[in-house]
Motif scaffolding. Sequence first.
Motif, PDB file in Angstrom:
ATOM      1  N   THR A 204       0.843  -1.193   0.000  1.00 16.75           N
ATOM      2  CA  THR A 204       0.000   0.000   0.000  1.00 16.75           C
ATOM      3  C   THR A 204       0.880   1.245   0.000  1.00 16.75           C
ATOM      4  O   THR A 204       1.744   1.405   0.861  1.00 16.75           O
ATOM      5  CB  THR A 204      -0.914   0.020   1.243  1.00 16.75           C
ATOM      6  N   PRO A 206       1.160   5.001   0.722  1.00 17.16           N
ATOM      7  CA  PRO A 206       0.451   6.068   1.428  1.00 17.16           C
ATOM      8  C   PRO A 206       0.440   7.344   0.602  1.00 17.16           C
ATOM      9  O   PRO A 206       1.366   7.620  -0.159  1.00 17.16           O
ATOM     10  CB  PRO A 206       1.264   6.247   2.710  1.00 17.16           C
ATOM     11  N   GLU A 207      -0.605   8.117   0.774  1.00 12.78           N
ATOM     12  CA  GLU A 207      -0.712   9.380   0.042  1.00 12.78           C
ATOM     13  C   GLU A 207       0.365  10.363   0.484  1.00 12.78           C
ATOM     14  O   GLU A 207       0.938  11.088  -0.335  1.00 12.78           O
ATOM     15  CB  GLU A 207      -2.102   9.981   0.269  1.00 12.78           C
ATOM     16  N   LYS A 208       0.660  10.364   1.806  1.00 16.93           N
ATOM     17  CA  LYS A 208       1.671  11.262   2.350  1.00 16.93           C
ATOM     18  C   LYS A 208       2.634  10.466   3.236  1.00 16.93           C
ATOM     19  O   LYS A 208       2.498  10.435   4.458  1.00 16.93           O
ATOM     20  CB  LYS A 208       1.015  12.382   3.155  1.00 16.93           C
ATOM     21  N   SER A 221       7.743   4.851  -0.285  1.00 19.34           N
ATOM     22  CA  SER A 221       7.370   5.702  -1.409  1.00 19.34           C
ATOM     23  C   SER A 221       7.794   4.985  -2.688  1.00 19.34           C
ATOM     24  O   SER A 221       8.414   3.921  -2.636  1.00 19.34           O
ATOM     25  CB  SER A 221       8.022   7.086  -1.311  1.00 19.34           C
TER      26      SER A 221
END
Length: 379
Positions: A204, A206-208, A221
Amino acid sequence: MNGSPKFVLEFKELAATAVVRSQQGVVGIILFDSTKDKEKYVYYNALEVLQTDWNDKNYRLLQDLGFVGGQYKTVVVRIKEDARNTINLSAILKQLEVEVDSIVIPEATETESDGFVSYTKQRHNVELGQLALDFDQAHFFAFVGKAEVIDHFAIVNNAIEDTVVNGTKYTIGEFALAIASMEAGCGISRSITNMKLTFVDSCTLPEKPGKITMQGKISVSQQKDDTGITYYVINRGVTSFVSPTTIKQRRFSKIKCVRTMFMVTEDLKNTWNYYKGARNNVYEQKRGLVNSINAYTDSLKEQGVLDPSYPNEFDINVAEHKRVLMVERNMTKEEVDKMSLPEIRRINTIDKIYLICEEFMPVDAMEDFYGVVKMRSVM
């Protein structure tokens, strides 16, 4: 008779091999498994792990995650599944911590994980930045996967979720094993920041990721190479420490810096054990000890382990000598203030040596870039 030269030589040898030794990390793993009766296994690579020794889940765990960082050695301790609720986990951790640099319990329950965290905090309960030479303290990293913020420099908290490796999905607690392996094989010449997770099929994103990192958690990332192929990387190599103070500053949030502090403390401790009781505690011998330690730190500066722009030097702790005079010898502050600095430095401290390093500066890796480009105006 020949102790002083040996002391210097021992420190120089330790310093000369610091970077190499840091790449020879040892990971300790505790697994719950009833396949065999044997309690402890020592492995140097994944090929040594036999499928007949472990259940299918644990075998896959070791093969997929246990050696991805190429650490020097792995110590695996088995706890029988029917003994899980009665075993003294602290006793096992106590035995394991002296053999390894990092410990992980991939399949720990919430209760077991809480106990692991509590044990680690208790074994590192001295302010490392203030009393880095407290030799009774442990110096290992605990790798866990917990949702809450832990806030401790000796605990690394993985938050990379839904990780798939070789077709098997792993929890954050299980994938903490991979992070432990990568850190142990990395050494102190670099950090695990931006290290590629080429063995990961998917996870997964993460958006941030930076927001997760700021909570003291390992995040992930994605990057793209020159050919357009994307791959996962560790966002930043952080410990779970998130509350800087004047004593423990931001460097305690970086795995690389804390590992250096652990290594230096262990080197001093292990060498000191050879000389404890073998020297008269007089000023000249204290100075010899100080000179030997500083020869060691000078070598670490040459290797880039410690920042050469800072002293990183040990010396007689004058403040502690003053305390001895006032507290143990009942001298008044006025009487102590009348003494010269050389007199205070040379006082007899019975069987104790008080040293201090005012500016100890481990080197971190380059991780953040701030650039300014100014366009030249055309008239």
